[in-house]
Write an enzyme that holds these catalytic residues in place. Structure first.
Site, PDB file in Angstrom:
ATOM      1  N   CYS A  98      -6.383 -31.610  -4.544  1.00  0.00           N
ATOM      2  CA  CYS A  98      -5.740 -32.620  -4.662  1.00  0.00           C
ATOM      3  C   CYS A  98      -4.995 -32.218  -3.227  1.00  0.00           C
ATOM      4  CB  CYS A  98      -5.205 -34.242  -4.634  1.00  0.00           C
ATOM      5  SG  CYS A  98      -2.774 -33.133  -5.107  1.00  0.00           S
TER       6      CYS A  98
ATOM      7  N   ASP B 275       7.388 -14.449   1.364  1.00  0.00           N
ATOM      8  CA  ASP B 275       8.664 -14.803   1.033  1.00  0.00           C
ATOM      9  C   ASP B 275       9.401 -15.188   1.685  1.00  0.00           C
ATOM     10  OD1 ASP B 275       9.054 -10.809   2.819  1.00  0.00           O
ATOM     11  OD2 ASP B 275       9.771 -13.191   4.005  1.00  0.00           O
TER      12      ASP B 275
ATOM     13  N   CYS C  56      -2.917 -34.313 -10.893  1.00  0.00           N
ATOM     14  CA  CYS C  56      -4.504 -35.045 -10.039  1.00  0.00           C
ATOM     15  C   CYS C  56      -5.047 -34.409 -11.915  1.00  0.00           C
ATOM     16  CB  CYS C  56      -4.893 -34.712  -9.059  1.00  0.00           C
ATOM     17  SG  CYS C  56      -5.257 -33.138  -8.614  1.00  0.00           S
TER      18      CYS C  56
ATOM     19  N   ARG D 188       1.004  -1.187   0.257  1.00  0.00           N
ATOM     20  CA  ARG D 188       0.076  -0.468   0.050  1.00  0.00           C
ATOM     21  C   ARG D 188       0.520   1.435  -0.038  1.00  0.00           C
ATOM     22  NH1 ARG D 188      -2.485  -4.166   2.035  1.00  0.00           N
ATOM     23  NH2 ARG D 188      -4.345  -4.688   1.682  1.00  0.00           N
TER      24      ARG D 188
ATOM     25  N   CYS E 122      -2.543 -27.781  -4.685  1.00  0.00           N
ATOM     26  CA  CYS E 122      -2.886 -28.275  -5.945  1.00  0.00           C
ATOM     27  C   CYS E 122      -4.681 -28.078  -4.602  1.00  0.00           C
ATOM     28  CB  CYS E 122      -3.018 -29.273  -6.046  1.00  0.00           C
ATOM     29  SG  CYS E 122      -4.449 -30.056  -6.959  1.00  0.00           S
TER      30      CYS E 122
ATOM     31  N   SER F   9       0.210  -2.348   7.945  1.00  0.00           N
ATOM     32  CA  SER F   9      -0.356  -0.999   7.325  1.00  0.00           C
ATOM     33  C   SER F   9      -1.809  -1.085   8.953  1.00  0.00           C
ATOM     34  CB  SER F   9      -1.169  -0.796   6.264  1.00  0.00           C
ATOM     35  OG  SER F   9      -1.513  -2.177   5.959  1.00  0.00           O
TER      36      SER F   9
ATOM     37  N   HIS G 224      -1.090 -15.756   6.492  1.00  0.00           N
ATOM     38  CA  HIS G 224      -0.837 -15.882   4.734  1.00  0.00           C
ATOM     39  C   HIS G 224      -0.455 -16.624   3.453  1.00  0.00           C
ATOM     40  CE1 HIS G 224      -2.490 -11.678   5.850  1.00  0.00           C
ATOM     41  NE2 HIS G 224      -3.201 -12.652   6.165  1.00  0.00           N
TER      42      HIS G 224
HETATM   43  N1  APR Z   1      10.662   0.575   7.683  1.00  0.00           N
HETATM   44  C1  APR Z   1       9.186   0.037   8.172  1.00  0.00           C
HETATM   45  N2  APR Z   1       8.102   0.388   7.542  1.00  0.00           N
HETATM   46  C2  APR Z   1       7.787   0.437   6.453  1.00  0.00           C
HETATM   47  C3  APR Z   1       9.412  -0.200   6.170  1.00  0.00           C
HETATM   48  C4  APR Z   1      10.401   0.366   6.544  1.00  0.00           C
HETATM   49  N3  APR Z   1      11.663  -0.088   5.327  1.00  0.00           N
HETATM   50  N4  APR Z   1       8.820   0.320   4.149  1.00  0.00           N
HETATM   51  C5  APR Z   1       7.398   0.182   4.448  1.00  0.00           C
HETATM   52  N5  APR Z   1       6.718   0.265   5.879  1.00  0.00           N
HETATM   53  C6  APR Z   1       5.684   0.358   6.223  1.00  0.00           C
HETATM   54  C7  APR Z   1       4.756   1.034   5.033  1.00  0.00           C
HETATM   55  O1  APR Z   1       4.659   2.335   6.141  1.00  0.00           O
HETATM   56  C8  APR Z   1       3.729   0.571   4.746  1.00  0.00           C
HETATM   57  O2  APR Z   1       2.870   1.439   6.657  1.00  0.00           O
HETATM   58  O3  APR Z   1       5.005  -0.755   5.904  1.00  0.00           O
HETATM   59  C9  APR Z   1       3.898  -0.619   5.510  1.00  0.00           C
HETATM   60  C10 APR Z   1       3.202  -1.655   4.695  1.00  0.00           C
HETATM   61  O4  APR Z   1       1.772  -2.191   4.900  1.00  0.00           O
HETATM   62  P1  APR Z   1       0.926  -3.328   3.608  1.00  0.00           P
HETATM   63  O5  APR Z   1       1.717  -2.325   2.083  1.00  0.00           O
HETATM   64  O6  APR Z   1      -0.746  -2.587   3.213  1.00  0.00           O
HETATM   65  O7  APR Z   1       1.623  -4.298   3.895  1.00  0.00           O
HETATM   66  P2  APR Z   1       0.740  -5.249   4.383  1.00  0.00           P
HETATM   67  O8  APR Z   1       0.363  -4.414   6.431  1.00  0.00           O
HETATM   68  O9  APR Z   1       2.106  -6.727   4.876  1.00  0.00           O
HETATM   69  O10 APR Z   1      -0.600  -6.131   4.381  1.00  0.00           O
HETATM   70  C11 APR Z   1      -1.659  -6.455   4.717  1.00  0.00           C
HETATM   71  O11 APR Z   1      -2.703  -6.775   2.955  1.00  0.00           O
HETATM   72  O12 APR Z   1      -2.771  -7.724   1.107  1.00  0.00           O
HETATM   73  C12 APR Z   1      -2.506  -7.679   1.886  1.00  0.00           C
HETATM   74  O13 APR Z   1      -2.207  -9.921   1.795  1.00  0.00           O
HETATM   75  C13 APR Z   1      -1.217  -9.017   1.973  1.00  0.00           C
HETATM   76  O14 APR Z   1      -0.196  -9.328   3.679  1.00  0.00           O
HETATM   77  C14 APR Z   1      -0.500  -8.374   3.027  1.00  0.00           C
HETATM   78  C15 APR Z   1      -1.567  -7.828   4.062  1.00  0.00           C
END
Ligand code: APR
Length: 261
Positions: free
Chosen positions: A138, A110, A162, A40, A135, A201, A127
């Site tokens: 199966c 990751d 399968c 995001r 699959c 986030s 996640h």
């Molecule tokens: N250091 C600190 N904060 C960081 C850094 C960094 N180097 N880089 C990014 N951020 C912060 C961003 O400001 C953001 O608030 O990390 C947060 C990442 O938020 P998202 O991109 O929403 O990722 P996440 O919270 O893991 O999303 C949750 O959403 O789409 C689904 O399955 C997906 O697991 C994911 C879930």
């Protein structure tokens, strides 16, 4: 560093270092410093792909959606496969070796925590993982590399032996959460004495509900994030900034050695 920030860092080190049942929730923000985009932030994955096109139901129903999914994999999987853990991941592995760390619940797919030395037994990949393929018929699992290569070589809709649909072993929007892992994560949050959020986030449930479970059960909440989150007001401490730098500074205060064990 301004005195307030210095004090906050010392307080965070004391809480994290003094925890007997530390639970950590990590999001994509802990891996951006390893070259993996988050979702995001500006330039994040959801600014390049529309998540509404990539729901589980659409994946199951439409060959075009599956093609888009594997196409996205052509773009993102190599960086994921080849990424190296950064200081943030290594500090969490060192905290595990030091003792007092109960669980790492990661929203990330990751595998970088494990690459940094965190034990599989301490991990919950709530996640799933993008490093494997499952699959849908199966349930058989296999490494993603060969299947991604089959797609790149022209197999538009990779199937299991399968005949079932193959899908990266991540949890997509609309897909059932892994029940055992989700329940265990909530139980660990409730048992924690310190709950540390790094790089999320806190917008996607049920993972985003874990800080509330921890706080409601008496844990101290520490949030390390570049941007504000909806739980900042509930936190004992909010450290605004880079996950790698902040965790590295906490590790220094605790005298943690980050060399791989
Ligand atoms: N250091 C600190 N904060 C960081 C850094 C960094 N180097 N880089 C990014 N951020 C912060 C961003 O400001 C953001 O608030 O990390 C947060 C990442 O938020 P998202 O991109 O929403 O990722 P996440 O919270 O893991 O999303 C949750 O959403 O789409 C689904 O399955 C997906 O697991 C994911 C879930």
């Amino acid at each position: 560093m301004a005195p307030a920030a210095d004090t906050r860092l010392a307080r965070a080190a004391a809480l994290v270092g003094g925890a007997r049942r530390l639970v950590v929730l990590t999001g994509a923000g802990i891996s951006t410093e390893s070259g993996i985009p988050d979702f995001r932030s500006p330039g994040g994955i959801w600014t390049r792909y529309d998540p509404r096109q990539l729901t589980f139901d659409r994946f199951c129903a439409s060959a075009e959606t599956r093609r888009l999914y594997w196409e996205m994999g052509n773009d993102l999987f190599p960086a994921l496969r080849d990424a190296h853990p950064n200081t943030g991941h290594r500090v969490l592995a060192a905290l595990e070796r030091r003792g007092g760390l109960l669980r790492i619940v990661t929203q990330n797919v990751d595998g970088l925590h494990q690459k940094a030395g965190s034990s599989p037994g301490v991990m919950i990949e709530i996640h799933g993982t993008a490093l494997q393929v499952g699959c849908l018929a199966c349930g058989a699992r296999q490494d993603r590399g060969p299947v991604q290569a089959r797609f790149a070589a022209g197999e538009q809709d990779p199937r299991c032996a399968c005949g079932g649909l193959l899908k990266p072993a991540t949890i997509s929007f609309g897909q059932a959460m892994p029940e055992r892992e989700t329940a265990q994560a909530a139980a660990d949050a409730a048992a924690s004495d310190v709950f540390l959020v790094i790089g999320s986030s806190l917008e996607v449930y049920p993972a985003a509900g874990l800080p509330r479970v921890a706080v409601d059960n008496g844990a101290a909440l520490v949030i390390v994030n570049r941007e504000p989150t909806p739980y900042d007001a509930d936190a004992d401490l909010v450290l605004r900034g880079s996950a790698g730098e902040t965790l590295g500074a906490i590790a220094a205060q605790l005298g943690l050695s980050l060399s791989d064990a």
